[in-house]
Design a protein around this motif. Structure first.
Motif, PDB file in Angstrom:
ATOM      1  N   ILE A  52     -36.968  20.762 -46.232  1.00 32.32           N
ATOM      2  CA  ILE A  52     -36.868  19.865 -45.068  1.00 32.32           C
ATOM      3  C   ILE A  52     -37.661  18.572 -45.291  1.00 32.32           C
ATOM      4  O   ILE A  52     -37.317  17.525 -44.742  1.00 32.32           O
ATOM      5  CB  ILE A  52     -37.339  20.576 -43.775  1.00 32.32           C
ATOM      6  CG1 ILE A  52     -36.988  19.778 -42.521  1.00 32.32           C
ATOM      7  CG2 ILE A  52     -38.833  20.862 -43.799  1.00 32.32           C
ATOM      8  CD1 ILE A  52     -35.520  19.755 -42.179  1.00 32.32           C
ATOM      9  N   ILE A  55     -35.211  16.421 -47.927  1.00 29.53           N
ATOM     10  CA  ILE A  55     -33.830  16.053 -47.610  1.00 29.53           C
ATOM     11  C   ILE A  55     -33.771  14.715 -46.866  1.00 29.53           C
ATOM     12  O   ILE A  55     -34.664  14.399 -46.067  1.00 29.53           O
ATOM     13  CB  ILE A  55     -33.134  17.181 -46.797  1.00 29.53           C
ATOM     14  CG1 ILE A  55     -31.626  16.930 -46.716  1.00 29.53           C
ATOM     15  CG2 ILE A  55     -33.769  17.348 -45.421  1.00 29.53           C
ATOM     16  CD1 ILE A  55     -30.839  18.101 -46.129  1.00 29.53           C
ATOM     17  N   GLN A  57     -32.271  12.042 -44.114  1.00 26.83           N
ATOM     18  CA  GLN A  57     -31.783  12.165 -42.732  1.00 26.83           C
ATOM     19  C   GLN A  57     -30.261  12.285 -42.738  1.00 26.83           C
ATOM     20  O   GLN A  57     -29.689  13.086 -42.005  1.00 26.83           O
ATOM     21  CB  GLN A  57     -32.200  10.954 -41.910  1.00 26.83           C
ATOM     22  CG  GLN A  57     -33.673  10.866 -41.604  1.00 26.83           C
ATOM     23  CD  GLN A  57     -34.143  11.899 -40.601  1.00 26.83           C
ATOM     24  OE1 GLN A  57     -35.004  12.710 -40.906  1.00 26.83           O
ATOM     25  NE2 GLN A  57     -33.584  11.879 -39.412  1.00 26.83           N
ATOM     26  N   LEU A  60     -29.115  15.706 -43.895  1.00 26.57           N
ATOM     27  CA  LEU A  60     -29.478  16.697 -42.875  1.00 26.57           C
ATOM     28  C   LEU A  60     -28.480  16.656 -41.717  1.00 26.57           C
ATOM     29  O   LEU A  60     -28.038  17.696 -41.225  1.00 26.57           O
ATOM     30  CB  LEU A  60     -30.906  16.448 -42.375  1.00 26.57           C
ATOM     31  CG  LEU A  60     -31.426  17.413 -41.322  1.00 26.57           C
ATOM     32  CD1 LEU A  60     -31.448  18.849 -41.842  1.00 26.57           C
ATOM     33  CD2 LEU A  60     -32.815  17.009 -40.861  1.00 26.57           C
TER      34      LEU A  60
END
Ligand SMILES: [Zn+2]
Length: 137
Positions: A52, A55, A57, A60
């Motif tokens: 997380i 990654i 935006q 995601l």
């Protein structure tokens, strides 16, 4: 990323059961012994991101878009009444494959899956911690 098992899947170097794909996301069946519900699948980015924190935006959002689309189809096809979207980042977070991925777990009435741990944690600094976090933004 030569040793990353999910990168190998993306490159077609390992067999897998593809369910859904778009320009940056792939969804496929977990290993048979790891499947915990009808339609349980892994949703990954085609590009390698560790977790997380790594990654983008954009990617995601594309993962979440795919999860929405797949969840809707599973609801319609199998009458899934709910969905768990499970993700682990970091070793301490119990991440096992260090390529960003999300488990999409359709939920059915009476399935007896318990995804929410009862840790007995007692917040000793409420609401202080949340005020500190709020101040980060
Ligand atoms: Zn990878």
């Amino acid at each position: 990323m030569d040793k990353c098992v999910f990168c190998k899947i993306v490159k077609g170097k390992l067999p897998y059961h593809k369910v859904y794909e778009n320009e940056s996301v792939l969804a496929f069946a977990p290993l048979k012994e790891d499947i915990i519900a009808k339609g349980h699948m892994l949703v990954i980015t085609k590009k390698h991101f560790a977790d997380i924190y790594d990654i983008s935006q954009k990617e995601l959002h594309q993962v979440m878009d795919a999860i929405k689309i797949i969840s809707q189809k599973l609801k319609e096809k199998y009458n899934a009444e709910g969905t768990n979207i499970l993700h682990a980042s970091g070793k301490v977070g119990q991440q096992s494959v260090f390529h960003f991925h999300v488990h999409l777990v359709p939920r059915y009435k009476g399935d007896k899956i318990d995804t929410w741990p009862k840790t007995g944690y007692k917040e000793g600094n409420f609401p202080g911690v949340y005020e500190e976090i709020k101040d980060l933004f």
